[in-house]
Every structure is written in C-alpha cells, then in structure tokens.
Design a protein around this motif. Structure first.
Motif, mmCIF file in Angstrom:
data_model
loop_
_atom_site.group_PDB
_atom_site.id
_atom_site.type_symbol
_atom_site.label_atom_id
_atom_site.label_comp_id
_atom_site.label_asym_id
_atom_site.label_seq_id
_atom_site.Cartn_x
_atom_site.Cartn_y
_atom_site.Cartn_z
ATOM 1 N N GLY A 381 -2.943 -1.336 -10.487
ATOM 2 C CA GLY A 381 -2.756 -1.413 -11.921
ATOM 3 C C GLY A 381 -3.624 -2.457 -12.588
ATOM 4 N N THR A 382 -3.143 -2.949 -13.749
ATOM 5 C CA THR A 382 -3.965 -3.795 -14.604
ATOM 6 C C THR A 382 -4.347 -5.109 -13.932
ATOM 7 O OG1 THR A 382 -2.768 -2.853 -16.486
ATOM 8 C CG2 THR A 382 -4.087 -4.820 -16.897
ATOM 9 N N ALA A 383 -3.441 -5.700 -13.171
ATOM 10 C CA ALA A 383 -3.742 -6.978 -12.534
ATOM 11 C C ALA A 383 -4.581 -6.832 -11.276
ATOM 12 C CB ALA A 383 -2.436 -7.707 -12.194
ATOM 13 N N ASP A 384 -4.845 -5.613 -10.844
ATOM 14 C CA ASP A 384 -5.598 -5.380 -9.611
ATOM 15 C C ASP A 384 -6.946 -4.725 -9.880
ATOM 16 O OD1 ASP A 384 -5.490 -5.281 -6.520
ATOM 17 O OD2 ASP A 384 -5.976 -3.213 -7.065
ATOM 18 N N ARG A 385 -6.916 -3.532 -10.516
ATOM 19 C CA ARG A 385 -8.111 -2.799 -10.967
ATOM 20 C C ARG A 385 -8.994 -2.304 -9.832
ATOM 21 N NH1 ARG A 385 -8.184 -7.630 -13.399
ATOM 22 N NH2 ARG A 385 -10.041 -8.144 -12.193
ATOM 23 N N CYS A 386 -8.510 -2.308 -8.608
ATOM 24 C CA CYS A 386 -9.346 -1.958 -7.451
ATOM 25 C C CYS A 386 -8.951 -0.609 -6.871
ATOM 26 C CB CYS A 386 -9.245 -3.025 -6.366
ATOM 27 S SG CYS A 386 -10.004 -4.598 -6.808
ATOM 28 N N ILE A 387 -9.955 0.114 -6.382
ATOM 29 C CA ILE A 387 -9.747 1.292 -5.554
ATOM 30 C C ILE A 387 -10.017 0.876 -4.111
ATOM 31 C CG2 ILE A 387 -10.447 3.659 -5.050
ATOM 32 C CD1 ILE A 387 -11.381 3.930 -7.904
ATOM 33 N N ARG A 388 -9.012 1.047 -3.270
ATOM 34 C CA ARG A 388 -9.120 0.633 -1.879
ATOM 35 C C ARG A 388 -9.010 1.844 -0.961
ATOM 36 N NH1 ARG A 388 -8.669 -4.897 -1.156
ATOM 37 N NH2 ARG A 388 -8.104 -6.060 -3.048
ATOM 38 N N PHE A 389 -9.695 1.759 0.178
ATOM 39 C CA PHE A 389 -9.711 2.848 1.145
ATOM 40 C C PHE A 389 -9.168 2.336 2.474
ATOM 41 C CE2 PHE A 389 -12.922 3.625 -2.025
ATOM 42 C CZ PHE A 389 -12.801 4.984 -2.292
ATOM 43 N N TRP A 390 -8.387 3.220 3.125
ATOM 44 C CA TRP A 390 -7.679 2.832 4.340
ATOM 45 C C TRP A 390 -7.897 3.880 5.427
ATOM 46 C CZ3 TRP A 390 -5.541 -1.740 2.794
ATOM 47 C CH2 TRP A 390 -5.253 -1.875 1.436
ATOM 48 N N ASN A 391 -8.016 3.397 6.658
ATOM 49 C CA ASN A 391 -8.035 4.267 7.831
ATOM 50 C C ASN A 391 -6.632 4.283 8.414
ATOM 51 O OD1 ASN A 391 -8.413 5.632 10.218
ATOM 52 N ND2 ASN A 391 -10.190 4.436 10.875
ATOM 53 N N THR A 392 -5.864 5.311 8.081
ATOM 54 C CA THR A 392 -4.472 5.360 8.523
ATOM 55 C C THR A 392 -4.346 5.675 10.009
ATOM 56 O OG1 THR A 392 -4.304 7.697 7.897
ATOM 57 C CG2 THR A 392 -3.707 6.061 6.236
ATOM 58 N N LEU A 393 -5.438 6.072 10.663
ATOM 59 C CA LEU A 393 -5.385 6.302 12.111
ATOM 60 C C LEU A 393 -5.327 4.984 12.871
ATOM 61 C CD1 LEU A 393 -8.054 9.142 12.433
ATOM 62 C CD2 LEU A 393 -5.587 9.346 12.102
ATOM 63 N N THR A 394 -5.988 3.961 12.343
ATOM 64 C CA THR A 394 -5.982 2.645 12.977
ATOM 65 C C THR A 394 -5.217 1.607 12.173
ATOM 66 O OG1 THR A 394 -8.071 2.035 11.890
ATOM 67 C CG2 THR A 394 -8.218 3.137 14.029
ATOM 68 N N GLY A 395 -4.881 1.943 10.908
ATOM 69 C CA GLY A 395 -4.173 0.995 10.065
ATOM 70 C C GLY A 395 -5.049 -0.100 9.497
#
Length: 498
Positions: A381-395
């Motif tokens: 949201g507003t206080a973050d403003r970031c798009i983050r990517f995750w590898n859920t296979l390894t966490g």
C-alpha cells in the motif's frame, strides 16, 4: 661530416636503444613497435619506447568522428523527443543512417538495433564518451566487398553489407495505446482500497458491484443486466468473483455473507454464512470457494456440498484479509492482509506454510505467474509502494521495484512474461512491466481517483480498470501472440503428447 661528431652520435643512439630494452643496437624503433603492439593493454610502458602511437590501420576515423559529433550534438530535450517519437520512424531513421555509413564510410553494418531497447540501455547505464582514436591490435580494415555470400553479378547499386541489412527481417514494433478503447459509467463504485468489485468471466461477461447491486455487462453484445439487489436485506456488495467456468458468480456482502448466483438464469443458488464482518476478497478453486473477511478469517467451502461438511477455517492474519489468489496448479492459496503480511497456504494444513513480512503496508495486490511455477508477485500500500517477487518453491525473496505510489492490483499476461499494475496515491496510473528486467513497457493515465479495481479479458489481451471516479476504462495492453522465448521444460509431459 666530422668523424668525431658521427662517432658520438652512434654512441648516444646505442645507449638509448639499450635503455629501452632492445638487445640489438641495429634494431630500429619501427621494428621494435611491431613486436610489442602499442594498442595492447598488457604492453608494459618500459618496453613500448618513448612514444605511444595509435594504430591507424584499423581506425575508421570518418565513422568515429561522425558518431562522436552525433552524440555531442544531442541535447536532453532532443533525447526526450526521440524517446516519444514513433518506434517505426525511429527504426527507419536508424536503417537509413546505417545505409549511409555503409555506402559513404564503409562501416559494414549488417543489422539495425531496436531503438527502444537501445534507449532503455542508455537510460539504465551511465553516459559513455566515445573516443575518436581507438588503440587496438586489430589492423584489418573493413571492406564493403569482403562478403562473398552474395552473387558478384548482382545489379544492386549498394554494397553487400547494405544488401544484407535491407534483407534482414524486421522485428514488429510493440504499440500500446495510451487511451482506453471504451469507457463505461459506473455510478456508486466505491472508493475503498479493501474491496474487490470488478471481475471478468471466462464467458466474456463483466460483473461489477455498484452500491447494493451487482450488474453484468456482456462484452459481446454490450448489454447490461442487473443480477441482484441487496437493498431489500439492508446489505451492500463488497466483492464479486466469477467461477472458473464462468457460469456462477460469488457475491460477498457487508454483513459477512457469501451468495452464489447462477448468471445465466439470474437466480441465487446458495447463501453461505461463517463470517462476522464484511467479505472483501473471494477466490475460486474449481468448485471450492475461499473468502476473506474483516474478521481476519479465511473460510474455504465446497459449493456443491453442505457448508458444514467441507468448511475449513484458516486463521493467521491479525487484521482484515483483502487479497486472495489461488495458484495456477490449484495447490496453494496466497493471502494478503492489512497487517502487511503475505501468507501461502496449502490444502493439508490449517497454518500458513510460508510467511512473508517484507511489505510495510497492506497487501491487496497478489498475482501468480502462469509462466514460471511457484513465482508469486505482491504489492504494498501507500507506506510501501513496492512490487515484490517471491519463489514459493524455496521460500526466498527474488527482487522488488519501488513504484512510487500505492499498489492496488497486479495481473500477469497470459502470453508474455509481463505484468500490469494499477496504482493509487499519488499517481493513479497503470503500469506495464517486463519481467524479470522490471523495465516499464507502458504507462497509462486517465483515472482521476485511485485505480482500485482490475480484471483481465478471457483472451488475455485487454484489461478493465475501475476507480472512485465512477468509470470503467478498457485498455488494449497485451498481445495475443505467445512469446518466442518461452522456455520449454523437459519435465512438462504435455509437450510430448502428440
């Protein structure tokens, strides 16, 4: 000539040659430079003589001087104008410039680079200064007739290199219109970050929650029908979601109910209870429906069976659940909440199997990649403003990008490795990203309020966005053509079925 003067001159010359490391007193400086190339980066200064002379044989000074003067004459304003110009005109200009260099300067250019990728490369890197003089070992001068692949009896007035350049296949230019191709009025479309009021079915029907009613808009016929009105019960719509087959639509209400409606018949099939506060997020998984509420609970139910027998209650968030998405393989559910947390659940545990806490604001925007197994994207949201990517296979976290404004929604392209994001405070814009480089492909503006709602057409080409300005805007963003660089895994058994 005086013999004494000649003898002294010979002695001085012999002493100078010995100081430079030359064994033979009769070796000339020219032959000494031939053993130690002046352009070699590994040449020692003590062995290169008292002068450093550039290699003239391989230096095309006309081309170098022309390129240097071009770069020096470009101002920032001209660079911006060139960036905003049409990509087709840019590539035509580059091709014409390459032909001139081939014919007039003997440059030997065979391929024209993409002007858009060249601009992005120049923007991402530091400004480079091109030198007119090149110190190199290579002494081969490019010749316009050194290529023998083309018939010597050709009647073309241009050189062989230029013929290759003209015959090279032209890459189609990507064009994304910056104006919507359709705009619909949506009165009473709520300006609430935690709601999900727009969804597009696989049968090409759009469902929109407006105040106490749910309306259906057919993209084929442009007909609008009212599916339900909750004002009779003193309730309002807080979320809508189509089933995968597109025949049923789930409606979340402010009182914590989930209603299942048959869209074709216009009849309510079932009413599911279980929440004590509004239901702002819904996600289908075949015939299973997951609902997230302000009561911090996620409830999973099979709509074909009695709710009591199939109900699973997932408790982990400490504030309202505002984002829910099932993975493409139907094995994992991702949930985001107002507690700034992103959880991943599976079907065998009542506790999250993975927890991500890097976001600094509410996580509503969630999207699973259809191209890479286990790749998950989320936005803050507003206080973050970031798009983050995750590898859920390894966490493990992969990468992130700061968008500069509140991230409201995310959606991956079905055909290319790209994704679109919608934003609120303070830009109110729509961005198209290329993954994994995270370069911006396009920026679309037009909404005057936060772009809180996003849905994609069943063919994966168009998107619809909704905002508190009470409008729905349709954009042509993605191409139907599948990417040629799509990776093919030997583990995918379906690729070998004939």
């Amino acid at each position: 000539m005086d013999p004494d003067y000649e003898h002294q001159h010979r002695l001085l010359r012999q002493i100078n040659l010995q100081n430079t490391g030359v064994a033979s007193p009769c070796m000339t400086p020219t032959s000494h430079r031939a053993l130690t190339p002046s352009g070699s980066p590994f040449a020692s200064p003590s062995k290169s003589g008292d002068r450093f002379i550039p290699t003239r044989a391989g230096a095309n000074w006309g081309i170098g001087f022309h390129s240097t003067s071009e770069e020096n004459n470009k101002s920032p304003g001209q660079n911006r104008k060139a960036k905003d110009a049409s990509a087709d005109n840019g590539k035509d200009s580059l091709a014409y410039l390459a032909l001139l260099k081939n014919e007039l300067l003997g440059a030997g250019i065979e391929k024209v680079q993409d002007p858009q990728s060249e601009d992005r490369r120049l923007q991402s890197s530091t400004p480079m200064k091109r030198n007119l003089f090149h110190y190199s070992i290579s002494t081969k001068r490019s010749s316009p007739d050194e290529d023998h692949d083309i018939s010597p009896y050709s009647l073309s007035p241009v050189s062989n290199k230029s013929q290759k350049l003209l015959r090279s296949p032209r890459k189609p230019t990507r064009k994304i219109s910056k104006i919507p191709f359709k705009v619909l009025d949506a009165p009473e479309l709520q300006d609430d970050f935690y709601l999900n009021l727009v969804d597009w079915s696989s049968l090409n029907v759009l469902s929109v929650g407006l105040g106490t009613c749910v309306y259906l808009w057919s993209a084929c016929t442009s007909q609008v029908t009212r599916l339900c009105d909750l004002s009779v019960d003193g309730d309002s719509v807080t979320s809508v979601s189509w089933s995968e087959r597109g025949n049923h639509v789930a409606v979340g209400t402010h009182k914590g109910l989930v209603q299942i409606w048959d869209a074709a018949a216009g009849k309510k099939i079932n009413t599911l209870e279980g929440h004590t506060a509004r239901v702002g997020a819904l996600a289908w998984n075949a015939d299973q429906l997951s609902s997230g509420s302000r009561d911090r609970m996620i409830v999973q139910r099979d709509v074909r069976a009695p709710p009591v027998t199939t109900e699973r209650r997932l408790q982990g968030h400490r504030q309202e659940v505002c984002g829910l998405k099932w993975s493409p393989d139907h094995q994992h559910l991702a949930s985001g909440g107002n507690d700034n947390k992103l959880f991943v659940w599976n079907g065998s545990s009542l506790s999250p199997v993975q927890q991500y806490t890097e976001h600094l604001a509410a996580v509503k925007a969630i999207a699973w990649s259809p191209h890479q197994h286990g790749l998950l994207a989320s936005g803050g949201g507003t206080a973050d403003r970031c798009i983050r990517f995750w590898n859920t296979l390894t966490g493990q976290p992969l990468q992130y990008v700061d968008t500069g404004s509140q991230v409201c929604n995310l959606a991956w392209s079905k055909h290319a490795n790209e994704l679109v994001s919608t934003h609120g405070y303070s830009q109110n814009q729509i961005l198209v990203w290329k993954y994994p480089s995270l370069t911006q492909v396009a920026k679309l503006t037009g909404h005057s309020y936060r772009v809180l709602y996003l849905a994609m057409s069943p063919d994966g080409e168009a998107i619809v966005t909704g905002a508190g300005d009470e409008t729905l805007r349709f954009w042509n963003v993605f191409s139907k053509t599948r990417s040629t660089k799509e990776s093919k895994s030997v583990l995918n058994l379906f690729t070998r079925i004939r």
